[in-house]
Design a protein around this motif. Structure first.
Motif, PDB file in Angstrom:
ATOM      1  N   ALA A 121       4.675  -3.673   4.846  1.00  0.00           N
ATOM      2  CA  ALA A 121       5.050  -3.386   6.248  1.00  0.00           C
ATOM      3  C   ALA A 121       5.860  -2.099   6.319  1.00  0.00           C
ATOM      4  O   ALA A 121       5.680  -1.284   7.241  1.00  0.00           O
ATOM      5  N   HIS A 122       6.726  -1.891   5.317  1.00  0.00           N
ATOM      6  CA  HIS A 122       7.560  -0.682   5.299  1.00  0.00           C
ATOM      7  C   HIS A 122       6.703   0.577   5.182  1.00  0.00           C
ATOM      8  O   HIS A 122       6.946   1.565   5.882  1.00  0.00           O
ATOM      9  N   ILE A 123       5.702   0.533   4.303  1.00  0.00           N
ATOM     10  CA  ILE A 123       4.830   1.716   4.127  1.00  0.00           C
ATOM     11  C   ILE A 123       4.166   2.055   5.461  1.00  0.00           C
ATOM     12  O   ILE A 123       4.152   3.208   5.906  1.00  0.00           O
ATOM     13  N   SER A 124       3.643   1.025   6.120  1.00  0.00           N
ATOM     14  CA  SER A 124       2.939   1.234   7.380  1.00  0.00           C
ATOM     15  C   SER A 124       3.876   1.800   8.452  1.00  0.00           C
ATOM     16  O   SER A 124       3.504   2.715   9.194  1.00  0.00           O
ATOM     17  N   LYS A 125       5.102   1.283   8.466  1.00  0.00           N
ATOM     18  CA  LYS A 125       6.089   1.749   9.468  1.00  0.00           C
ATOM     19  C   LYS A 125       6.499   3.190   9.180  1.00  0.00           C
ATOM     20  O   LYS A 125       6.592   4.021  10.091  1.00  0.00           O
ATOM     21  N   ASP A 126       6.719   3.485   7.891  1.00  0.00           N
ATOM     22  CA  ASP A 126       7.128   4.827   7.493  1.00  0.00           C
ATOM     23  C   ASP A 126       6.095   5.864   7.920  1.00  0.00           C
ATOM     24  O   ASP A 126       6.429   6.991   8.264  1.00  0.00           O
TER      25      ASP A 126
ATOM     26  N   GLU B 272       1.902   4.071  11.471  1.00  0.00           N
ATOM     27  CA  GLU B 272       0.480   3.750  11.585  1.00  0.00           C
ATOM     28  C   GLU B 272       0.174   2.864  12.788  1.00  0.00           C
ATOM     29  O   GLU B 272       1.040   2.109  13.244  1.00  0.00           O
ATOM     30  N   PRO B 273      -1.064   2.907  13.274  1.00  0.00           N
ATOM     31  CA  PRO B 273      -1.451   2.003  14.361  1.00  0.00           C
ATOM     32  C   PRO B 273      -1.445   0.543  13.889  1.00  0.00           C
ATOM     33  O   PRO B 273      -1.523   0.272  12.684  1.00  0.00           O
TER      34      PRO B 273
ATOM     35  N   GLN C 211      -3.534   9.811  11.925  1.00  0.00           N
ATOM     36  CA  GLN C 211      -2.865  10.128  13.196  1.00  0.00           C
ATOM     37  C   GLN C 211      -3.768  10.999  14.083  1.00  0.00           C
ATOM     38  O   GLN C 211      -3.923  10.733  15.265  1.00  0.00           O
ATOM     39  N   LYS C 212      -4.339  12.038  13.475  1.00  0.00           N
ATOM     40  CA  LYS C 212      -5.039  13.055  14.268  1.00  0.00           C
ATOM     41  C   LYS C 212      -6.489  12.704  14.591  1.00  0.00           C
ATOM     42  O   LYS C 212      -7.044  13.189  15.567  1.00  0.00           O
TER      43      LYS C 212
END
Lengths: 301, 487
Positions: B55-60, B63-64, B173-174
């Motif tokens: 979860a931390h990796i995704s938050k850092d 991410e969607p 992201q892009k």
């Protein structure tokens, strides 16, 4: 020669040239055929199976004494009625002995057969196993030859034809445990109808098997769109002073070959038959000297 | 030195068309590969894997939601799926000792100029010759250090043609829709334990999109470097080559040796569209502490061509079998690979090809060298489906065992479900030919040098498929292995 009943028939002009005995190995009943040391048998020993029991479970031990030589033909082409056959076999070839062992299997296509064969070959001894499989509905065949003496020679030829809904699976390993061993595994087959044909081979040269030469060749003709053909040619080499290799090919009859015959006025079906006979014919020639076996197999091809 | 770089096969051609007098990688030596930078930044990162870390990796990475959901599902799979029950023993791999996510520099998407990259990281890539290769032969470069990309560039001309070449985190992201359409569709996180692990903790990597009809003449490269002890790297490479397009991508990787486990479980997904052509070359030189359990797979559509060219020199344990799924009719795949197993190494490599379309073709050529007790294994799986009428597959693998204590195994698996297919496999195992050595030594060449020359000749059919500069690097790495000088 024997004072006990046999589940097979033995044919040889001189039954005093070998010894047949009942034995027990790992609590299982077995039969042991021994060729005494130095005995050179010119004529082949025929072992004809005609099992009629529902579930045949049989173990056969073949032992060749030092410097002896023999040809043994194991024939499952009689009317085999047992729906399930489990067959175990151990061959022991002592130093300088020479064995040719031929297996003919054209048992009923209703039979389910499991066979586990092994051979241990001592110094400068030779063991060549030829197996011709045309029968059985389902066959699981495992064959391991071990060259445990220096300069031992082990060869295996497996020839199979899997038709209709037959499911034939062959697993063959050559294990070179001592120096200067040599040999070749040849696995050749035809698959047609809705058959399954699987060739799994392995050449294993141990650290102690330096100077050994081991090859494996698998070749399958795949004649129908509904077959499943598998080829697994393996090499396991634990030292560098060796010559080892393997090859595998799965293909259909080539259009070029058929065209060659067509251009000479031979119809396609006849051309196919000729090409198939040619494909297996080379293997058949190897047992040409043994008339009965040769004729049985020729008919099947 | 056993070999000089000018002993490279003169017939090796440079795809980039340039030939530098002094090879970019000619300076590669043991210090270059074994060098480690200070890793004070590691104090901020914990070892081991947990749902909190995922979860931390995704938050850092901001991410969607769908990616977080996908990561968590992959984590569940990772906990459920056992280690493979075949191949090298992986029991010694301790997941609690691996750092699954660490950042050496905090710059999302990487710097656009080498001048801005922190000096100690730039120096490492300088030593590896990456900026120099970028100037001379490459159309674009990505450089990853630990878990994140620290540099990315692409020639303006290609940008104008619509080519996208960027860090995978930034691509999410892009170019969200494009990534979502393809991400882990070729290699699902349910495939095996390490694809599941990858799906949970992936970070960094490369996204390459080549629009229809665009032919990228010069190769693009990504270099992945692990620096810290007990590091894990899980970069994701997603490549989409649209109809009629062409490109060549080169991947390099290395890590210093610490005497303690490191893990690389990257994932490469390639989508080759109708009539497109793509070549994926990699020179893997992880340290011998590293478990290299990478998954590479391509789906090739009608008339498309996929080429895998790989050299596996490093890693303690490698399990790597690039896979081609020949989906469209007339699709084709070529697999070329070299594996060098030195003391303490198990190089379990090979190929998988699944023929689904009519008239599909594949060719696999593998060479392996075992030395000093090293163990090389060739493993392949060729499947011809019922639908793959007239498929042709040809496999050749050769193994050299340089001494009596080394080992070489070959385990091919072929399954054919239709009768119009033709499959052939050939393998040979042996040692250096005494007559060849005698021929060279009788002409004044020292025995060790003669042996190295023969080994270079043995691998040349594969090395010559690399651009000249990388062929030099590959030969240099083989040379170092022959000297026993790589960590």
């Amino acid at each position: 020669m024997t004072d006990f009943s046999l589940p097979f028939i033995i044919e040889h002009p001189n039954k005093r040239d070998f010894v047949l005995a009942k034995c027990y190995e790992e609590k299982q009943e077995c039969y042991k055929l021994t060729i005494p040391a130095g005995k050179q048998l010119e004529k082949a020993i025929y072992i004809k199976f005609k099992p009629t029991t529902n579930d045949l479970n049989l173990n056969l031990i073949i032992e060749l004494g030092k410097g002896s030589s023999a040809t043994i033909i194991e024939d499952w082409c009689a009317e085999v009625k047992s729906p399930t056959i489990r067959f175990g076999q151990q061959i022991k070839c002592h130093a300088n002995s020479n064995l040719k062992y031929v297996v003919l299997n054209c048992s009923s296509q209703e039979t389910k057969m499991t066979e586990k064969r092994s051979s241990d070959v001592a110094s400068d001894a030779k063991c060549h196993v030829y197996t011709y499989h045309f029968g059985s509905k389902k066959l699981d065949s495992r064959l391991t030859q071990t060259a445990y003496g220096k300069g031992a020679e082990i060869n295996t030829d497996i020839i199979a034809k899997s038709s209709a809904d037959q499911d034939l699976s062959f697993n063959c390993e050559h294990d070179y445990a001592e120096k200067m061993g040599s040999g070749e595994i040849g696995m050749k087959g035809i698959a047609q109808g809705k058959a399954i044909l699987s060739f799994d081979g392995l050449v294993n040269i141990r650290k102690t098997g330096s100077g050994s030469t081991g090859y494996l060749k698998q070749e399958t003709l795949n004649l129908s769109p509904d077959t499943t053909v598998m080829a697994m040619p393996g090499l396991k080499i634990d030292t560098n002073d060796v010559k080892a290799g393997h090859s595998a090919a799965v293909r259909n009859l080539s259009d070029e070959d058929l065209y060659y015959f067509g251009a000479r006025g031979i119809e396609k079906e006849m051309a196919k038959k000729l090409l198939i006979t040619g494909f297996l014919g080379k293997e058949l020639k190897k047992i040409e000297a043994h008339k009965t076996a040769y004729e049985s197999i020729k008919k099947l091809i | 030195m056993l070999l000089k770089t000018d002993m490279i096969d003169p017939t090796v051609k440079s795809e980039a068309g340039t030939k530098s007098e002094k090879g970019i990688f000619a300076r590669l030596n043991r210090d270059t590969l074994d060098h480690s930078d200070p890793s004070d930044y590691m104090e901020k990162f914990k070892k081991g894997i947990s749902p909190q870390l995922v979860a931390h990796i995704s938050k850092d990475k901001e991410e969607p939601e769908w990616m977080l959901h996908q990561r968590m599902k992959a984590y569940e799979n990772f906990t459920r799926i056992p280690l493979p029950n075949w191949g090298p023993n992986l029991e010694a791999l301790n997941f609690d000792e691996i750092c699954f996510f660490a950042k050496a520099a905090d710059k999302k998407g990487g710097y656009e100029s080498w001048d801005k990259v922190p000096a100690y990281i730039k120096n490492t890539f300088d030593r590896l010759g990456i900026p120099e290769a970028e100037k001379k032969v490459l159309a674009g470069v990505g450089a990853q250090y630990e878990s994140e990309v620290i540099y990315h560039s692409l020639e303006n001309e290609l940008k104008e043609q619509g080519v996208l070449f960027l860090d995978m985190d930034l691509a999410l992201q892009k170019h969200h829709d494009l990534v979502q359409k393809y991400f882990m569709k070729c290699v699902p996180a349910t495939d095996h334990k390490f694809s599941a692990l990858h799906g949970a903790v992936w970070s960094g990597g490369t996204f390459l999109y080549v629009p229809s009809g665009v032919k990228v003449k010069k190769p693009l490269q990504a270099y992945f470097r692990m620096n810290a002890m007990n590091m894990g790297q899980f970069e994701h490479t997603l490549i989409i080559v649209e109809e009629g397009a062409e490109a060549h991508y080169i991947e390099g990787c290395s890590a210093p040796k610490y005497g303690s486990n490191a893990l690389h479980a990257g994932c490469v997904e390639v989508f080759v569209s109708k009539g497109a052509k793509f070549r994926y070359s990699s020179v893997e030189n992880w340290s011998k502490d590293t478990y290299n359990l990478n998954t590479k797979r391509a789906i090739i559509e009608e008339g498309g061509t996929m080429e895998w060219v790989g050299g596996n020199m490093g890693s303690g344990v490698t399990m790597l079998y690039p896979c081609s799924i020949l989906k469209g009719r007339n699709a084709r795949a070529d697999h070329l690979g070299i594996a060098f197993a030195n003391a303490g190494q198990i190089q379990d490599t090979g190929a998988r090809v699944l023929h689904l379309g009519e008239n599909t073709g594949s060719k696999i050529t593998m060479k392996s060298i075992s030395k000093g007790g090293g163990h090389s294994i060739y493993r392949s799986d060729i499947r011809i489906a019922k639908t793959a009428k007239n498929a042709i597959s040809q496999i050749e693998c050769d193994a050299l065992i340089l001494d009596p204590i080394s080992v070489s195994d070959t385990f091919p698996n072929i399954k054919v479900d239709n009768n119009s297919a033709t499959v052939s496999h050939e393998a040979r195992v042996g040692r250096l030919n005494e007559e060849d050595i005698f021929y060279l030594t009788s002409r004044g060449i020292e025995k060790a040098q003669a042996e190295a020359m023969i080994v270079n000749g043995f691998i040349s059919p594969i090395v010559r498929e690399l651009p000249l500069e990388y062929a030099v690097e590959m030969n240099r790495l083989i040379e170092l292995e022959m000297e026993n000088s790589i960590g």
